[in-house]
Structures are given as C-alpha cells and as structure tokens.
Design a protein around this motif. Structure first.
Motif, PDB file in Angstrom:
ATOM      1  N   LEU A  51       0.794  -1.216   0.000  1.00 51.91           N
ATOM      2  CA  LEU A  51       0.000   0.000   0.000  1.00 51.91           C
ATOM      3  C   LEU A  51       0.828   1.269   0.000  1.00 51.91           C
ATOM      4  N   SER A  52       2.138   1.159   0.191  1.00 50.95           N
ATOM      5  CA  SER A  52       2.946   2.370   0.274  1.00 50.95           C
ATOM      6  C   SER A  52       4.363   2.110  -0.230  1.00 50.95           C
ATOM      7  N   ALA A  53       5.087   3.186  -0.412  1.00 55.50           N
ATOM      8  CA  ALA A  53       6.485   3.080  -0.828  1.00 55.50           C
ATOM      9  C   ALA A  53       7.322   2.395   0.252  1.00 55.50           C
ATOM     10  N   LEU A  54       6.980   2.631   1.516  1.00 52.29           N
ATOM     11  CA  LEU A  54       7.693   1.984   2.609  1.00 52.29           C
ATOM     12  C   LEU A  54       7.526   0.469   2.540  1.00 52.29           C
ATOM     13  N   GLU A  55       6.327   0.024   2.229  1.00 51.55           N
ATOM     14  CA  GLU A  55       6.088  -1.414   2.107  1.00 51.55           C
ATOM     15  C   GLU A  55       6.905  -2.015   0.968  1.00 51.55           C
ATOM     16  N   ILE A  56       7.072  -1.280  -0.102  1.00 50.43           N
ATOM     17  CA  ILE A  56       7.840  -1.775  -1.236  1.00 50.43           C
ATOM     18  C   ILE A  56       9.314  -1.941  -0.850  1.00 50.43           C
ATOM     19  N   THR A  57       9.827  -1.061  -0.001  1.00 48.67           N
ATOM     20  CA  THR A  57      11.227  -1.202   0.432  1.00 48.67           C
ATOM     21  C   THR A  57      11.416  -2.408   1.343  1.00 48.67           C
ATOM     22  N   ARG A  58      10.339  -2.897   1.944  1.00 47.44           N
ATOM     23  CA  ARG A  58      10.427  -4.068   2.821  1.00 47.44           C
ATOM     24  C   ARG A  58      10.369  -5.382   2.057  1.00 47.44           C
ATOM     25  N   LEU A  59       9.943  -5.348   0.812  1.00 48.50           N
ATOM     26  CA  LEU A  59       9.759  -6.568   0.033  1.00 48.50           C
ATOM     27  C   LEU A  59      11.029  -7.390  -0.192  1.00 48.50           C
ATOM     28  N   PRO A  60      12.165  -6.799  -0.547  1.00 45.54           N
ATOM     29  CA  PRO A  60      13.346  -7.636  -0.846  1.00 45.54           C
ATOM     30  C   PRO A  60      13.755  -8.568   0.295  1.00 45.54           C
ATOM     31  N   VAL A  61      13.675  -8.120   1.517  1.00 44.83           N
ATOM     32  CA  VAL A  61      14.050  -8.979   2.647  1.00 44.83           C
ATOM     33  C   VAL A  61      13.094 -10.164   2.717  1.00 44.83           C
ATOM     34  N   SER A  62      11.803  -9.892   2.578  1.00 45.88           N
ATOM     35  CA  SER A  62      10.806 -10.976   2.602  1.00 45.88           C
ATOM     36  C   SER A  62      11.039 -11.963   1.467  1.00 45.88           C
ATOM     37  N   PHE A  63      11.303 -11.455   0.271  1.00 44.66           N
ATOM     38  CA  PHE A  63      11.515 -12.333  -0.876  1.00 44.66           C
ATOM     39  C   PHE A  63      12.770 -13.178  -0.708  1.00 44.66           C
ATOM     40  N   ARG A  64      13.826 -12.573  -0.174  1.00 43.78           N
ATOM     41  CA  ARG A  64      15.058 -13.345   0.028  1.00 43.78           C
ATOM     42  C   ARG A  64      14.845 -14.450   1.056  1.00 43.78           C
ATOM     43  N   LEU A  65      14.103 -14.168   2.117  1.00 43.12           N
ATOM     44  CA  LEU A  65      13.811 -15.212   3.098  1.00 43.12           C
ATOM     45  C   LEU A  65      12.901 -16.282   2.486  1.00 43.12           C
ATOM     46  N   LEU A  66      11.926 -15.877   1.709  1.00 47.41           N
ATOM     47  CA  LEU A  66      10.988 -16.809   1.085  1.00 47.41           C
ATOM     48  C   LEU A  66      11.685 -17.739   0.100  1.00 47.41           C
ATOM     49  N   THR A  67      12.632 -17.223  -0.646  1.00 51.41           N
ATOM     50  CA  THR A  67      13.329 -18.029  -1.651  1.00 51.41           C
ATOM     51  C   THR A  67      14.597 -18.695  -1.126  1.00 51.41           C
ATOM     52  N   GLY A  68      14.948 -18.431   0.132  1.00 45.98           N
ATOM     53  CA  GLY A  68      16.135 -19.054   0.716  1.00 45.98           C
ATOM     54  C   GLY A  68      17.436 -18.421   0.293  1.00 45.98           C
ATOM     55  N   THR A  69      17.395 -17.187  -0.177  1.00 46.56           N
ATOM     56  CA  THR A  69      18.613 -16.519  -0.639  1.00 46.56           C
ATOM     57  C   THR A  69      19.111 -15.452   0.320  1.00 46.56           C
ATOM     58  N   TYR A  70      18.491 -15.328   1.488  1.00 51.45           N
ATOM     59  CA  TYR A  70      18.961 -14.372   2.491  1.00 51.45           C
ATOM     60  C   TYR A  70      20.244 -14.943   3.084  1.00 51.45           C
ATOM     61  N   ILE A  71      21.302 -14.172   3.085  1.00 49.48           N
ATOM     62  CA  ILE A  71      22.609 -14.666   3.518  1.00 49.48           C
ATOM     63  C   ILE A  71      22.786 -14.466   5.022  1.00 49.48           C
ATOM     64  N   LEU A  72      22.792 -15.590   5.717  1.00 48.67           N
ATOM     65  CA  LEU A  72      23.091 -15.601   7.141  1.00 48.67           C
ATOM     66  C   LEU A  72      24.495 -16.171   7.322  1.00 48.67           C
ATOM     67  N   GLN A  73      25.034 -16.074   8.523  1.00 54.82           N
ATOM     68  CA  GLN A  73      26.422 -16.485   8.765  1.00 54.82           C
ATOM     69  C   GLN A  73      26.679 -17.947   8.428  1.00 54.82           C
ATOM     70  N   VAL A  74      25.715 -18.825   8.675  1.00 53.53           N
ATOM     71  CA  VAL A  74      25.922 -20.238   8.371  1.00 53.53           C
ATOM     72  C   VAL A  74      26.153 -20.427   6.875  1.00 53.53           C
ATOM     73  N   LYS A  75      25.346 -19.757   6.059  1.00 46.53           N
ATOM     74  CA  LYS A  75      25.498 -19.859   4.605  1.00 46.53           C
ATOM     75  C   LYS A  75      26.787 -19.181   4.154  1.00 46.53           C
ATOM     76  N   ARG A  76      27.094 -18.042   4.740  1.00 49.06           N
ATOM     77  CA  ARG A  76      28.318 -17.319   4.387  1.00 49.06           C
ATOM     78  C   ARG A  76      29.546 -18.163   4.708  1.00 49.06           C
ATOM     79  N   SER A  77      29.532 -18.866   5.831  1.00 50.66           N
ATOM     80  CA  SER A  77      30.695 -19.680   6.212  1.00 50.66           C
ATOM     81  C   SER A  77      30.870 -20.881   5.285  1.00 50.66           C
ATOM     82  N   ARG A  78      29.777 -21.391   4.731  1.00 47.95           N
ATOM     83  CA  ARG A  78      29.864 -22.526   3.810  1.00 47.95           C
ATOM     84  C   ARG A  78      30.418 -22.149   2.450  1.00 47.95           C
ATOM     85  N   PHE A  79      30.080 -20.963   1.985  1.00 50.29           N
ATOM     86  CA  PHE A  79      30.399 -20.601   0.608  1.00 50.29           C
ATOM     87  C   PHE A  79      31.509 -19.573   0.474  1.00 50.29           C
TER      88      PHE A  79
END
Length: 171
Positions: free
Chosen positions: A19-47
């Motif tokens: 509904l707003s521009a602020l909501e649109i800026t929040r989308l990438p984090v949600s999408f990365r978590l949804l698709t499993g591409t959000y980089i956390l330390q465990v993933k960073r340490s593996r790759f």
C-alpha cells in the motif's frame, strides 16, 4: 515455500498488495527469506573461501540460522517481541496457531504464512494484516542486524542517538 498453488498464478504471499512506498522497500528482505537466498552467517561460512564463523554476529551465542535470526537471537529481542505479539494475535484470531509447535515450524509459517492461513475470501483482511506485520518484522530484524551492530562500531559513536546530517557528525 508452499508449492500448493496454481501454475501461472501468483504465490499467495505475493498476492497481498503493498500500500505504500515503505512497504515496497520491505519486500526484498521478505523475498530473500521466502526463496532461501537471504545470507546468514551459516550460509556465508559454507560458501566463502575465507574462514568465517557461522556464529551470529549480534549475540555470538549460536549459529546464525533462520530460526535463530527470526526467533531466538537475544540481541534482536527488543525488535522482535512487539511485532511478534501482533502476529500471534492475528494467528490466534484465525486459529492458525495450533500447528505451530516448534521454532522451525514457526519460522516456516512466518516466511510463508500461506502454509497455515487458508486462502479464502473471509480471511483476506487477516492475510493483509499478517503480511504487513511479517514484512515489518523481517525488515526491522534485517535493519537491526546490520545497522545496530555497525552503528555501535562506528568511530566517535559513544552510544548517542543518531547522526546529524546538517553538521555531518553523530549527536
């Protein structure tokens, strides 16, 4: 991610409009978590070719996996608790909390709430409210994960409240 949707149609989580521009800026984090591409330390340490510890950079108490980041990190508790209260209220109001009995299931339900919230018109208002709070939670946790830690490390920062853009120094 919930794969029970009609091919050629949007995933239920993507159908809830912003509904707003602020909501649109929040989308990438949600999408990365949804698709499993959000980089956390465990993933960073593996790759990573360098020796990187999988331990959470904020609390340094446990490996930074999705469940830890979203639900358990004590350093993010002050950000998480108020929003999780709103989320639990919505889940309780539609009876969707009964299938959540572990941190893994709760993390999965937060990332893809379509697995526990029926895709029916009578739940549309609750879906919109839930998606708003979930996006807000993810974005606040992400922001605190990076800016909270980095802000404390900046030179000249003595725990003061902010940055004065006019004088270009911390106040």
């Amino acid at each position: 991610m919930n794969t029970e949707y009609t091919p050629g149609k949007l995933h239920p989580v993507l159908q809830v409009g912003c509904l707003s521009a602020l909501e649109i800026t929040r989308l990438p984090v949600s999408f990365r978590l949804l698709t499993g591409t959000y980089i956390l330390q465990v993933k960073r340490s593996r790759f990573n070719q360098y020796a990187i510890e999988p331990v959470c950079p904020n609390c340094k108490e446990a490996d930074e996996i999705v469940e830890h980041f979203l639900l358990q990190c004590p350093s993010l508790k002050h950000v998480r608790d108020p929003v999780m209260c709103e989320i639990w209220n919505i889940l309780n109001s539609i009876g969707a909390n009964t299938n959540i009995y572990s941190p893994t299931l709760l993390a999965q339900a937060l990332i893809d709430w379509s697995t526990i919230v029926p895709n029916q018109p009578r739940f549309k208002e609750k879906q919109v409210a839930l998606e708003f709070h979930v996006r807000r939670l993810f974005f606040l946790l992400h922001t605190e994960r990076y800016t909270g830690k980095l802000y404390k490390l900046l030179p000249g920062n003595h725990g003061l409240l902010g940055y004065n853009v006019w004088s270009r120094h911390f106040i």
